[in-house]
Every structure is written in structure tokens, then in C-alpha cells.
Design a protein around this motif. Structure first.
Motif, PDB file in Angstrom:
ATOM      1  N   GLU A  30     -41.656  56.455  42.876  1.00  0.00           N
ATOM      2  CA  GLU A  30     -41.587  55.336  43.809  1.00  0.00           C
ATOM      3  C   GLU A  30     -40.908  54.136  43.168  1.00  0.00           C
ATOM      4  OE1 GLU A  30     -42.430  51.578  45.510  1.00  0.00           O
ATOM      5  OE2 GLU A  30     -43.431  52.237  43.651  1.00  0.00           O
ATOM      6  N   MET A  31     -41.273  53.838  41.913  1.00  0.00           N
ATOM      7  CA  MET A  31     -40.657  52.738  41.185  1.00  0.00           C
ATOM      8  C   MET A  31     -39.172  53.027  40.947  1.00  0.00           C
ATOM      9  SD  MET A  31     -40.768  49.815  39.486  1.00  0.00           S
ATOM     10  CE  MET A  31     -42.461  49.413  39.037  1.00  0.00           C
ATOM     11  N   ARG A  32     -38.840  54.273  40.641  1.00  0.00           N
ATOM     12  CA  ARG A  32     -37.441  54.646  40.398  1.00  0.00           C
ATOM     13  C   ARG A  32     -36.584  54.361  41.626  1.00  0.00           C
ATOM     14  NH1 ARG A  32     -38.278  59.445  38.402  1.00  0.00           N
ATOM     15  NH2 ARG A  32     -38.275  58.526  36.302  1.00  0.00           N
ATOM     16  N   GLN A  33     -37.089  54.723  42.781  1.00  0.00           N
ATOM     17  CA  GLN A  33     -36.332  54.484  44.003  1.00  0.00           C
ATOM     18  C   GLN A  33     -36.206  52.984  44.274  1.00  0.00           C
ATOM     19  OE1 GLN A  33     -34.664  56.858  45.514  1.00  0.00           O
ATOM     20  NE2 GLN A  33     -35.517  58.244  43.969  1.00  0.00           N
ATOM     21  N   ARG A  34     -37.254  52.227  43.960  1.00  0.00           N
ATOM     22  CA  ARG A  34     -37.239  50.786  44.219  1.00  0.00           C
ATOM     23  C   ARG A  34     -36.223  50.071  43.328  1.00  0.00           C
ATOM     24  NH1 ARG A  34     -40.808  46.445  42.529  1.00  0.00           N
ATOM     25  NH2 ARG A  34     -42.281  47.922  41.626  1.00  0.00           N
ATOM     26  N   ILE A  35     -36.256  50.354  42.027  1.00  0.00           N
ATOM     27  CA  ILE A  35     -35.319  49.671  41.140  1.00  0.00           C
ATOM     28  C   ILE A  35     -33.911  50.246  41.289  1.00  0.00           C
ATOM     29  CG2 ILE A  35     -37.126  49.011  39.525  1.00  0.00           C
ATOM     30  CD1 ILE A  35     -36.266  51.202  37.662  1.00  0.00           C
ATOM     31  N   GLY A  36     -33.813  51.510  41.710  1.00  0.00           N
ATOM     32  CA  GLY A  36     -32.497  52.076  41.983  1.00  0.00           C
ATOM     33  C   GLY A  36     -31.826  51.350  43.129  1.00  0.00           C
ATOM     34  N   LYS A  37     -32.596  51.033  44.165  1.00  0.00           N
ATOM     35  CA  LYS A  37     -32.058  50.290  45.310  1.00  0.00           C
ATOM     36  C   LYS A  37     -31.623  48.892  44.887  1.00  0.00           C
ATOM     37  CE  LYS A  37     -33.087  48.858  50.061  1.00  0.00           C
ATOM     38  NZ  LYS A  37     -32.525  47.516  49.896  1.00  0.00           N
ATOM     39  N   ILE A  38     -32.396  48.267  43.987  1.00  0.00           N
ATOM     40  CA  ILE A  38     -32.014  46.947  43.482  1.00  0.00           C
ATOM     41  C   ILE A  38     -30.654  47.032  42.799  1.00  0.00           C
ATOM     42  CG2 ILE A  38     -32.551  45.238  41.688  1.00  0.00           C
ATOM     43  CD1 ILE A  38     -35.508  45.625  42.382  1.00  0.00           C
ATOM     44  N   GLY A  39     -30.458  48.094  42.004  1.00  0.00           N
ATOM     45  CA  GLY A  39     -29.188  48.278  41.313  1.00  0.00           C
ATOM     46  C   GLY A  39     -28.037  48.469  42.280  1.00  0.00           C
ATOM     47  N   VAL A  40     -28.234  49.298  43.289  1.00  0.00           N
ATOM     48  CA  VAL A  40     -27.189  49.555  44.281  1.00  0.00           C
ATOM     49  C   VAL A  40     -26.872  48.289  45.068  1.00  0.00           C
ATOM     50  CG1 VAL A  40     -26.648  50.811  46.402  1.00  0.00           C
ATOM     51  CG2 VAL A  40     -27.648  52.027  44.454  1.00  0.00           C
ATOM     52  N   ASP A  41     -27.904  47.570  45.485  1.00  0.00           N
ATOM     53  CA  ASP A  41     -27.694  46.323  46.232  1.00  0.00           C
ATOM     54  C   ASP A  41     -26.924  45.302  45.405  1.00  0.00           C
ATOM     55  OD1 ASP A  41     -29.047  47.392  48.365  1.00  0.00           O
ATOM     56  OD2 ASP A  41     -30.919  46.307  48.008  1.00  0.00           O
ATOM     57  N   ALA A  42     -27.256  45.215  44.119  1.00  0.00           N
ATOM     58  CA  ALA A  42     -26.569  44.258  43.245  1.00  0.00           C
ATOM     59  C   ALA A  42     -25.091  44.611  43.112  1.00  0.00           C
ATOM     60  CB  ALA A  42     -27.232  44.234  41.872  1.00  0.00           C
ATOM     61  N   ALA A  43     -24.785  45.909  42.978  1.00  0.00           N
ATOM     62  CA  ALA A  43     -23.389  46.343  42.845  1.00  0.00           C
ATOM     63  C   ALA A  43     -22.608  46.082  44.132  1.00  0.00           C
ATOM     64  CB  ALA A  43     -23.339  47.826  42.484  1.00  0.00           C
ATOM     65  N   LYS A  44     -23.235  46.349  45.257  1.00  0.00           N
ATOM     66  CA  LYS A  44     -22.560  46.125  46.536  1.00  0.00           C
ATOM     67  C   LYS A  44     -22.288  44.640  46.766  1.00  0.00           C
ATOM     68  CE  LYS A  44     -24.181  50.219  49.059  1.00  0.00           C
ATOM     69  NZ  LYS A  44     -25.008  50.734  50.184  1.00  0.00           N
ATOM     70  N   ALA A  45     -23.150  43.789  46.240  1.00  0.00           N
ATOM     71  CA  ALA A  45     -23.004  42.345  46.464  1.00  0.00           C
ATOM     72  C   ALA A  45     -21.725  41.790  45.834  1.00  0.00           C
ATOM     73  CB  ALA A  45     -24.216  41.603  45.912  1.00  0.00           C
ATOM     74  N   VAL A  46     -21.163  42.504  44.847  1.00  0.00           N
ATOM     75  CA  VAL A  46     -19.948  42.019  44.174  1.00  0.00           C
ATOM     76  C   VAL A  46     -18.785  42.988  44.351  1.00  0.00           C
ATOM     77  CG1 VAL A  46     -21.162  40.605  42.482  1.00  0.00           C
ATOM     78  CG2 VAL A  46     -20.728  43.005  41.970  1.00  0.00           C
ATOM     79  N   ASP A  47     -18.905  43.940  45.305  1.00  0.00           N
ATOM     80  CA  ASP A  47     -17.838  44.927  45.555  1.00  0.00           C
ATOM     81  C   ASP A  47     -17.447  45.646  44.266  1.00  0.00           C
ATOM     82  OD1 ASP A  47     -17.654  44.252  48.305  1.00  0.00           O
ATOM     83  OD2 ASP A  47     -16.373  42.543  47.813  1.00  0.00           O
ATOM     84  N   TYR A  48     -18.448  46.171  43.597  1.00  0.00           N
ATOM     85  CA  TYR A  48     -18.262  46.763  42.279  1.00  0.00           C
ATOM     86  C   TYR A  48     -17.469  48.063  42.357  1.00  0.00           C
ATOM     87  CZ  TYR A  48     -19.341  47.524  37.386  1.00  0.00           C
ATOM     88  OH  TYR A  48     -19.222  47.673  36.035  1.00  0.00           O
ATOM     89  N   VAL A  49     -16.733  48.356  41.274  1.00  0.00           N
ATOM     90  CA  VAL A  49     -16.022  49.631  41.134  1.00  0.00           C
ATOM     91  C   VAL A  49     -16.198  50.116  39.699  1.00  0.00           C
ATOM     92  CG1 VAL A  49     -13.779  50.801  41.141  1.00  0.00           C
ATOM     93  CG2 VAL A  49     -14.282  49.067  42.872  1.00  0.00           C
ATOM     94  N   GLY A  50     -16.530  51.414  39.549  1.00  0.00           N
ATOM     95  CA  GLY A  50     -16.644  52.002  38.221  1.00  0.00           C
ATOM     96  C   GLY A  50     -18.079  52.148  37.764  1.00  0.00           C
TER      97      GLY A  50
END
Length: 601
Positions: free
Chosen positions: A253-273
Motif C-alpha cells: 500500500e505504501m509502495r503504491q502511494r509513494i509511487g504515485k507521488i513520484g509519477v505526479d512529480a514527474a508529470k508536473a515538470v513534463d519529465y523525460v528519461g
């Protein structure tokens, strides 16, 4: 797809990238400084170009020369690795302006995440939880005091806005320590990132450092590859990492929660790589806070590769070339457990003092589940000019306990002559109850007496420093193999050196071209009145004056070596009778830093 890529780095990460390029059928271009003419990454690449002098500023940070080499070589893309120019937005923009692909995120993402204050503000607006503190730079110590008293409280972390990798990070436990922390963080920010501005965060005592690996392409796909636990640190710099985190620390459950935080953070800056969202996990409350985003491949990416089977470096290259990610989130499965030990040229028994030098015999461990990413070999050199890393040793097995046993076995196989390394430290730590129960081991790494127990069998300082106590004869430790009744025995003999003989060291203990002598020292490492330098480096600051009276443990000077500031303390109380050093001066191990006379009775 690219036909030729320039690798703007050195050491093990340069070799790691070159290997990925080889597998993709892409020609590689290496660059090197005068000190690295014979380095392994230079030999491994298809082409190699000299950048300049021995310092990073003259070579690996020389953007003008790099652009010349890129044009001369015909490279279509540049992989920056980590460190040096990997998170330099101006460099990424210069490449874009020249029509060259930067294998990493766009310059806008690097710029957004490069300043920790703007990153915190951006993440806060994106709904990502951040550690309580300021999202704007703090200009003066007086301003910091007002903010701390009104909003944050002590202990407080003072951090360089452009910092990372443990640089520009100081802690003030009380108001009395604030000025020193503020000035130290600002000074390191200016030195390493050309940015002296700092900000404040609530200091979380003994949190777990848990980070999330993310991958993103130019088609809007962003996934995470699970977490890494990087809580074993010295001076806020990682020494051991593992993936995934111990199961009692991070559940699904924690893995999915912090994984979503990581994905959201990357999307917020249009990340690539490939990138990493670093976070702090409160051991008390279970709260997870965004710490920073590293817009590059991480040193510890290897453990994630071992448990997912995904080549992170290759995916980053493909993403830069415009290819979609080869895997989807549902394809990511974590199998087993991986541990990485950073094999640095440092002496943990002397508070992790850098120990650069020449390498003699060199033999890496192998066998099931073992991976070694190294940038040196036999007869190589670990220069004080660069990072102290010799290699990264990674062990994989079906669970954490078995991976630990495999790592201990591999550490015992490692042979590095000529250097003091962290191998004895890793072996000792991984056998402790603290490691077994998955603690951060913070208390051990702060315990100087415990650290002394990790000393190599032949405790010789960097650069061949040897000495003896005034009332003792010289002694060396020698290993012999004897056979009695058809059975072999390993025998260790401690005694005077043989006339004209050569002591041969095994494993992590330094080898020598002449007999090595037992060194006994305390405090700053001096014997009698003399305080010798325990390492090779440059005097950054002298904290005392000739004639001053000092207490034992007082800071005499700060020596910069291998990207670290090392505080040299008085080995005894007394009066500074001689002080033959000044800022900017180069010193070798064993050079006299000060002579301290005991006060007359």
C-alpha cells in the motif's frame, strides 16, 4: 536512433553508459582530463578526446570545450551520467541550441527541479507533500532566526538551494549552531553549485531516506519502478542502498502511494528519461515527504535494475531518441532483494577520511547474484581530484537476509591493494543486529569508537602515511600461508619489518612498496605535539591563529579532499606553537598542520 553518443563523464558511470550504447549498436565517444588519459572509460569507448587539465573545471565542467568535441566528433547526443553537468540546465539548453540531444529531461525540468526552493514550491502546488519549511530563499542568518522561531523550531536543516548529494546540507540542533550551519551550507552551495542561497526545512530526526525510480518518455508515459531505501548515510551521503525497502518499512500500500507521488512529480515538470524522486519517511508517523528530484540516473540505479530486470540506462537513451517506454506500469514486478555497497577510497575508522592513492593488485568478486560496476582496474589510480568511488558492489538474492549473506561473501572476495577502502566498514556493518532489523544505523555511523572497529588490518593513511609511537618499535602485519601435515593454514604475524622486505596486504588492507608500520593515533591523529594531516587535499579554512589556546577536539582547519570538507581537530589541549598552513595550500598526508604544546603545569 542515434548513431554516435558522447558520454560527458568519467569512471564507472561512463563505462556503464558505454556498455548500454554497445548493446544498442551506438558508437561511443569518451572525454577525459589529463589525469584520466589511461582511464578505463577512455580505453572502452570507440573514440576519446582530451578536454583539458586535471581539475573538473578545466575538463569535465568545461562546457565550451565539450561543445567543441561534440562538433568535432559528430556526436548526435550527449549522456551526462551523474554529477558534473548532469543537472546543469544551461548545458542542456546549449546542447538543444546546437541541435544536439541531451539524454535526460528538458532544460526546463532541470531548471525547475535544480533549485530546491522552486522545486518545493512547484511540488506543493502539484499536491505533493513536502517537508515543512520555506519555499523561498532565506537571505541572512537574522532572517533565518525569525522564521525558525515563528514557524519551524529546532532542530532545523539549512540547505543550499542548488544542493544535492549531501553537499550544502547542515543541521542546527540549537540556536547557537545556526550561524555555523547557515554559513557552511551557503559556502558549499557556492562552491559546488555556484549558488550560495539557502532555505530552511524542519529537520526530521533519524527518518528513513526512501526514493522512487521513475521513467518517462516523450509520449506522456510515466511509470515508477518501486522504491529504494538509502537510509545508511554518512555526512548525508549514501553508502549502502537496497531495493526494495525492508518489507516492514514499505508494504504494498505504501509502495503504491509513494509511487504515485513520484509519477505526479514527474508529470508536473513534463519529465523525460530516468529520474528519481527522493523522499523522507517518518519512522514515527509514517508520513512521506518529497525531498528533492534528481533529474538524472542515480548512482544506486543498479539495485532497481536487479529486482525489476529493467535496464534503466537503456530506457533513458531510448526515451531521448523519441522511443516509447518498452514497459507499462503493470509490467513492473519486483523480484527478490538487492543491496549495493559503495566501495569508496575512504577510511571509516578515521571518520570517513578520503584515502586516494594508487591501486596495486585488483580482483573483483563474482559468482551467483553478484554485479560490480567499476571505473578502475589493476594499477589504476583514485585521484584526490574527483569522487572517492572505486566501484559499486551489488548483491541480489531471493530475500533481504540471503542477499546480505551473499554481499558479505562478495566483500570477502574483493581484493584491492594499495588503498584503504570501505570494505571492512561494509563487512562489519552488515553483520550487526542494527542492519538485520533494518534500522537506519544512524547511531553506529555517529559512534567514533564503533567506527574504529572497522579499521583495515593494516591501518595506513592515505598517500602512504606511516608513523610510530615514540616509545614503540616499528611493526607491520604480514599474512603467510603455511602447510602442516598436508593442511593449509593462514597465519598472521605482527612484528618488526623484515630487512629490505615488502609487506603484502590482502583484501581491503593497503599494500605497500615498503613495509607498513602500525599507526596509533587519537583525536586529530597526532603523536606528541605534532598534528599531521590525515589526508591529501587543499586547506579550505584555518580556524585558529598561532599562539591561540585550544581544547582537545577543537577544529584547527578544514581540508577539502575528493569533494568533501574534512574537519581536522586538535589531538590535545594546548597552545598553537606552529601553524605552517594557510587557505588554498595543498597538503599531503603526513604534512604538519600544527604543533600544539601542552600548557605548562
Amino acid at each position: 536512433m542515434f548513431s554516435k553518443v558522447l558520454v560527458a563523464n568519467r569512471g564507472e558511470i561512463a563505462i556503464r553508459v558505454i556498455r548500454a550504447l554497445e548493446e544498442l549498436g551506438i558508437a561511443s565517444v569518451a572525454v577525459y582530463s589529463e589525469l584520466d588519459r589511461d582511464a578505463l572509460h577512455v580505453q572502452r569507448a570507440d573514440e576519446a578526446y582530451l578536454l583539458g587539465g586535471p581539475t573538473a573545471a578545466e575538463s569535465y565542467l568545461n562546457v565550451e570545450r565539450l561543445l567543441e568535441v561534440i562538433k568535432e566528433s559528430g556526436a548526435e547526443a550527449v549522456h551526462p551520467g551523474y554529477g558534473f553537468l548532469a543537472e546543469n540546465a544551461a548545458f542542456a539548453q546549449a546542447l538543444e541550441d546546437a541541435g544536439v540531444t541531451f539524454i535526460g529531461p528538458p532544460a526546463s525540468a532541470i531548471e525547475s527541479m535544480g533549485s530546491k526552493t522552486s522545486a518545493r514550491d512547484l511540488m506543493k502546488k502539484a499536491g505533493v507533500p513536502i517537508v515543512p519549511g520555506t519555499t523561498e530563499p532565506v537571505d541572512t542568518v537574522e532572517d533565518a532566526r525569525k522564521i525558525i522561531d515563528a514557524e519551524i523550531g529546532y532542530p532545523v536543516a539549512v540547505k543550499a538551494a542548488g544542493g544535492g548529494g549531501g553537499k550544502g546540507f547542515r543541521v542546527a540542533l540549537t540556536a547557537d549552531e545556526l550561524q555555523e550551519a547557515f554559513e557552511g551550507a551557503s559556502r558549499e552551495g557556492e562552491k559546488f553549485f555556484s549558488d550560495p542561497t539557502v532555505y530552511l526545512e524542519r529537520y526530521l530526526p533519524n527518518p528513513r531516506h526512501v526514493e522512487v525510480q521513475i521513467l518517462a518518455d516523450k509520449h506522456g508515459n510515466v511509470i515508477h519502478l518501486g522504491e529504494r531505501d538509502c537510509s545508511i548515510q554518512r555526512r548525508h551521503q549514501k553508502v549502502i542502498e537496497e531495493a526494495p525497502a525492508p518489507p516492514w518499512v514499505v508494504d504494498e500500500e505504501m509502495r503504491q502511494r509513494i509511487g504515485k507521488i513520484g509519477v505526479d512529480a514527474a508529470k508536473a515538470v513534463d519529465y523525460v528519461g530516468a529520474g528519481t524522486i527522493e523522499g523522507l519517511l517518518s519512522s514515527d508517523t509514517g508520513e512521506y515527504f518529497f525531498l528533492e528530484m534528481n533529474t538524472r540516473v542515480q548512482v544506486e540505479h543498479c539495485v532497481t535494475e536487479m529486482v525489476t530486470g529493467i535496464d534503466i540506462v537503456r530506457e533513458g537513451i531510448l526515451a531521448a531518441a523519441g522511443e516509447p517506454l518498452s514497459i507499462k506500469q503493470e509490467d513492473v514486478v519486483l523480484r527478490g532483494h538487492a543491496i549495493e555497497c559503495r566501495i569508496n577510497a575512504e577510511n571509516a575508522a578515521k571518520n570517513f577520511a578520503p584515502a586516494p592513492g594508487d591501486i596495486g593488485k585488483y580482483k573483483e568478486p563474482s559468482g551467483p547474484g553478484i554485479r560490480v560496476d567499476s571505473g578502475v582496474g589493476e594499477n589504476g589510480v583514485v585521484s584526490p581530484m574527483y569522487d572517492p568511488m572505486v566501484s559499486k558492489l551489488i548483491a541480489w538474492d531471493v530475500d533481504r537476509e540471503k542477499a546480505t549473506a551473499r554481499m558479505i561473501r562478495a566483500l570477502g572476495e574483493y581484493e584491492i591493494e594499495g588503498l584503504t577502502t570501505l570494505i571492512p566498514f561494509h563487512e562489519t556493518l552488515l553483520k550487526t543486529e542494527d542492519w538485520a532489523k533494518g534500522s537506519t544505523c544512524h547511531d553506529l555511523l555517529e559512534d567514533k569508537e564503533w567506527l574504529k572497529s572497522t579499521a583495515p588490518e593494516v591501518p595506513v593513511g592515505a598517500g602512504g602515511l606511516t608513523s610510530k609511537d615514540e616509545d614503540e618499535d616499528e611493526k607491520i602485519t604480514q599474512d603467510y600461508l603455511v602447510e602442516v601435515g598436508g593442511r593449509r593454514f593462514d597465519v598472521k604475524v605482527v612484528g618488526p619489518p623484515p630487512a629490505g622486505g615488502v609487506a603484502v596486504a590482502n583484501g581491503a588492507a593497503p599494500a605497500a612498496k615498503k613495509p607498513k608500520r602500525e599507526r596509533k593515533s587519537g583525536g586529530g591523529g597526532g603523536g606528541g605535539d605534532t598534528l599531521p594531516s590525515p589526508l591529501q587535499g587543499t586547506v579550505f579554512k584555518v580556524n585558529v591563529e598561532k599562539g591561540a589556546t585550544v581544547e582537545e577536539g577543537a577544529i584547527i582547519a578544514i581540508i577539502e579532499a575528493m569533494k568533501m570538507e574534512n574537519e581536522i581537530t586538535a589531538h590535545k589541549a594546548g597552545v598553537i606553537e606552529e601553524l605552517p598552513i594557510e587557505p588554498g595550500q595543498s597538503v599531503s598526508a603526513g604534512d604538519v598542520l600544527a604543533v600544539i604544546k601542552s600548557p605548562e603545569a
